[in-house]
Design an enzyme around this catalytic site. Structure first.
Site, PDB file in Angstrom:
ATOM      1  N   SER A 183       0.878  -1.156  -0.166  1.00 54.33           N
ATOM      2  CA  SER A 183      -0.017   0.068  -0.003  1.00 54.33           C
ATOM      3  C   SER A 183       0.959   1.188  -0.013  1.00 54.33           C
ATOM      4  O   SER A 183       1.938   1.347   0.654  1.00 54.33           O
ATOM      5  CB  SER A 183      -0.892   0.086   1.298  1.00 54.33           C
ATOM      6  OG  SER A 183      -1.738   1.281   1.230  1.00 54.33           O
ATOM      7  N   GLU A 239      -2.049  -9.661  -9.503  1.00 53.16           N
ATOM      8  CA  GLU A 239      -1.513  -9.153  -8.565  1.00 53.16           C
ATOM      9  C   GLU A 239      -0.602 -10.195  -7.484  1.00 53.16           C
ATOM     10  O   GLU A 239      -1.344 -10.926  -6.734  1.00 53.16           O
ATOM     11  CB  GLU A 239      -2.373  -8.371  -7.635  1.00 53.16           C
ATOM     12  CG  GLU A 239      -3.166  -7.030  -8.454  1.00 53.16           C
ATOM     13  CD  GLU A 239      -3.993  -6.349  -7.626  1.00 53.16           C
ATOM     14  OE1 GLU A 239      -3.718  -5.613  -6.719  1.00 53.16           O
ATOM     15  OE2 GLU A 239      -5.316  -6.605  -8.108  1.00 53.16           O
TER      16      GLU A 239
END
Length: 785
Positions: free
Chosen positions: A358, A547
């Site tokens: 993130s 991903e």
């Protein structure tokens, strides 16, 4: 003649050491109104303007008489199978078999602020009300045009590689999942996310540097799930910063000291505080004289500025806002600040194994209490929807985007300037389609033996619906749920009840949506996936359609690197650079490790094909590696479906645009204040009566332009809606209203030149009979000092 022959042979030999290199870039900005954004699956996140434009950026590297590879980086959430299919069809029509599925890679940066509806599987277009043809067409066309540009600009050149660590642009958003990986494996790494950026610098043998592409893992989620402006997020911002930086560097030999005009207000000065102040070494008396002189100069300058500002205000007062008027779409609407006709530098910031990474680096906090979220489940008093990650610019998401983009940009500039390792050797590629819903996978057993297991049809777990700390889900879902609950099972069963074989195959994942076995009205999830290896000398790119988490990516990279070395230690050695290109050629959600899958946080719950998905990838990539080394041609494999003709769209079209009686499209609704002066850092606003942006995407053009007055009364564009300092915002007074307005916000950059400016809006309106008309209007002039 005999004496010239060795020289000719030498020149020919040197030429053969060079690759042919070309780069290209094209606008892929989709509909800036009414369309749901792809990424957060938030049905309320509807596009209503532009933060800055999206682009497809491509490079081609070719042997003079041999193989070639093409890589395209998209300012989009991910690649799309149907987009890839249609791009390859267009390339075949243009170039025959020169560019195919084998040697073309199309990769997404994973911005969550781009228009959706361009994928073909039901799961990924539910919130966009089905397929959005406009989103699809602009992406397909932009990819094609970027490759065409790269192909037509192929010239002898070289490629250089460099890598370095960027420490503060990403954190692990599922640390409890990462900790479930073996301690011995974790001990090999200093961080729980990858920090390494790998950059390739492209240099034309005659014209010098022409571009750079880099791979670094961090999510495109600096912009939040409530943002409604189209944006390339942190990676798109970094690309814009670097392309503008290089443009400026061409004009300034001391490139690191001269941040470009469009970037200097956004990116802090590289050279600040790098040298001692020479005045500190002067005697005190000299310093006193200098201080007195400086005060006198300041008074003179203030007087001059006062006179200058007064004069500029007088000039500005003569330019009132213009009435809206029709413009020639082929000419006026294509107004852009960046000249696309000349050879341009192309910089792409590509995505890697970002699955659990993130950009919201300050940590996760409960929005009700301000306390840190629960470590294992990312909840606040048991509620996942209250737990959010905070970016470094919190609470300003635009500032967070700038900061994370700037960090990547600065790292890339450093690597670019110091890149000396030349890529040399063969260019190669391998590609295969695989049915991931039913692959035989060999896995090790205790004691050194092995067994054969299978992957599963795609399915998503309960933890998927909880979302992440970048964008939480709703209701009572939570990450790390390996049980599920009775109510949501009943809801699930309305769509499809998974059979016992599927339940067993996916364990310990409790199945919320059995997407791989849902076929109405057409496929909900992919079964057939592409995997691909591209090689340029000692650089190896692993193209993956999803991903990968940090540890999953590490395992894949390490396995393929060591395997290539074992196959041919002379051709491949430890100086090989292996990168993962994530979200490439199609999209199939996440790939977690076996151990992370057991925890069933978001990434594990979104690993579609069961607990052995990663092992399957490693197994099949080894087959590609073997074929690459031995020059084999692999079977093409089962073909993915082309579902374009089956697509359903529930997005209503633009019916008609209108304005109040006596008002024209392009008229100013809220003007700049009369006789107004703005200083750097202040914001200028103007609002215009407009039409729906879906009428014309302004591809390679602009909805919003800031113009400055030059000698002779000529207005020249200096900023547009591809600049970080300018925002284009569109709205309707009511949901079903045919009237709309466009607000253009310009925050005056620190580097803006003093002068007279105005804001101009370009748009297009639709009549009741369906015809589209282009228009323009401008604000009153104002002064910047």
């Amino acid at each position: 003649m005999a004496a010239s022959l060795p020289l000719f042979q030498l020149l020919l030999f040197l030429l053969l050491l060079l690759y042919l290199i070309g780069v290209g870039s094209y606008d892929i900005t989709g509909p800036a109104a009414d369309v749901n954004m792809m990424g957060y699956a938030n049905s309320d996140q509807i596009a209503s303007g532009i933060h800055f434009r999206l682009r497809a950026r491509a490079f081609i590297v070719a042997e003079p008489q041999g193989n070639r590879v093409a890589f395209v980086n998209l300012d989009a959430c991910m690649a799309s199978q149907i987009v890839t299919i249609k791009v390859l069809e267009r390339l075949k029509a243009r170039y025959g078999e020169l560019y195919t599925e084998k040697n073309v890679a199309i990769s997404g940066i994973h911005t969550h602020a781009g228009p959706g509806g361009y994928l073909q599987y039901v799961t990924y277009i539910v919130t966009s009300l089905g397929f959005v043809r406009q989103s699809f067409d602009v992406v397909v066309n932009g990819i094609e045009q970027s490759i065409v540009q790269a192909h037509e600009s192929l010239r002898p050149g070289s490629a250089f590689v460099n890598k370095g660590d960027l420490l503060d642009a990403g954190v692990n958003r599922s640390p409890s999942s990462y900790l479930n990986n073996p301690a011995a494996e974790r001990s090999k790494y200093k961080y729980d996310v990858d920090k390494e950026m790998t950059l390739v610098k492209f240099v034309d043998s005659q014209f010098g540097p022409i571009g750079s592409f880099n791979w670094f893992a961090t999510h495109g989620t600096s912009m939040s799930r409530t943002n409604s402006l189209i944006s390339g997020d942190n990676k798109g911002a970094a690309a814009r910063f670097m392309e503008d930086w290089f443009e400026n560097a061409q004009k300034n030999s001391d490139s690191l000291r001269n941040i470009p005009r469009r970037v200097s207000s956004i990116v802090s000065d590289f050279s600040r505080n790098r040298e001692s102040n020479p005045f500190l070494e002067l005697p005190n008396v000299a310093i006193l004289y200098i201080a007195v002189a400086a005060r006198l100069m300041w008074k003179v300058m203030v007087l001059f500025l006062f006179v200058s500002e007064s004069r500029l205000l007088d000039i500005a007062a003569t330019y009132k806002s213009s009435r809206g008027h029709s413009v020639d779409k082929s000419l006026d609407v294509k107004t852009r600040v960046r000249n696309t006709s000349k050879r341009k530098f192309v910089s792409a910031f590509c995505q890697s194994n970002c699955g659990d990474v993130s950009p919201n680096t300050l940590g996760t906090f409960c929005i009700d209490t301000g306390l840190p979220c629960d470590f294992n489940h990312s909840t606040c008093n048991g509620k996942n929807e209250l737990c959010y990650g905070r970016g470094p610019g919190y609470p300003d998401e635009f500032e967070s985007t700038r900061i994370i983009g700037e960090k990547q940009f600065k790292m890339a500039v450093e690597l670019f300037n110091k890149a000396t390792e030349k890529l040399q050797g063969k260019i190669g590629y391998q590609h295969a389609y695989l049915d991931f819903s039913n692959l035989d996978v060999t896995v090790p057993k205790a004691g050194g033996s092995s067994e054969t297991v299978k992957t599963c049809p795609a399915a998503m777990g309960f933890g998927f619906a909880a979302g992440t700390t970048d964008g939480p889900g709703a209701f009572d879902f939570k990450q790390g749920d390996d049980k599920g609950n009775v109510f949501w099972r009943l809801v699930r069963n309305v769509l499809r009840t998974p059979g016992p074989e599927q339940v067993q195959c996916q364990k310990p994942k409790p199945i919320l949506l059995d997407t791989g076995e849902m076929k109405e009205p057409y496929d909900w999830a992919p079964s057939i996936l592409p995997i691909q290896i591209l090689r340029v000398g000692q650089l190896v790119i692993l193209s993956v359609p999803g991903e990968f988490t940090t540890m999953a990516g590490r395992r894949l990279r390490d396995a393929i690197k060591s395997f290539l070395i074992s196959l041919d230690p002379k051709e491949f050695s430890n100086n090989m650079h292996v990168v993962i290109a994530g979200l490439t050629n199609t999209y199939s959600q996440y790939i977690a490790t076996f151990e992370e899958y057991e925890v069933q946080r978001y990434e594990g719950a979104s690993t579609l094909y069961g607990p052995h998905t990663l092992t399957a990838y490693i197994q099949e990539f080894k087959k590609l590696a073997t074929a690459l080394v031995n020059g084999l041609t692999l079977p093409r494999g089962p073909q993915p479906p082309d579902l374009l003709d089956k697509q359903i769209s529930l997005l209503s079209p633009v019916v008609v645009d209108s304005t109040p009686l006596g008002v024209k499209f392009g008229d100013v609704k809220a003007d700049v204040p009369p006789k107004s002066t703005f200083r750097r850092g202040q914001q200028v606003n103007a609002t215009f009566w407009s039409g729906c942006p879906r009428n014309d995407l302004m591809t390679e053009g602009s909805f919003a332009v800031v113009e400055t007055l030059r000698e002779g009364g000529k207005w020249v564009p200096v900023y547009d809606d591809d600049d970080f300092s300018l925002k284009f915002k569109w709205s309707r007074p009511a949901k079903l209203s045919s009237e709309s307005q466009a607000t253009i916000e310009w925050r005056v950059p620190e580097s803006a030149v003093a002068g007279v400016y105005r804001i101009r809006h370009y748009g297009a309106s639709k009549s009741l009979f369906g015809s589209i008309s282009s228009f323009s209007g401008s604000s009153s002039a104002f002064v910047v000092v």
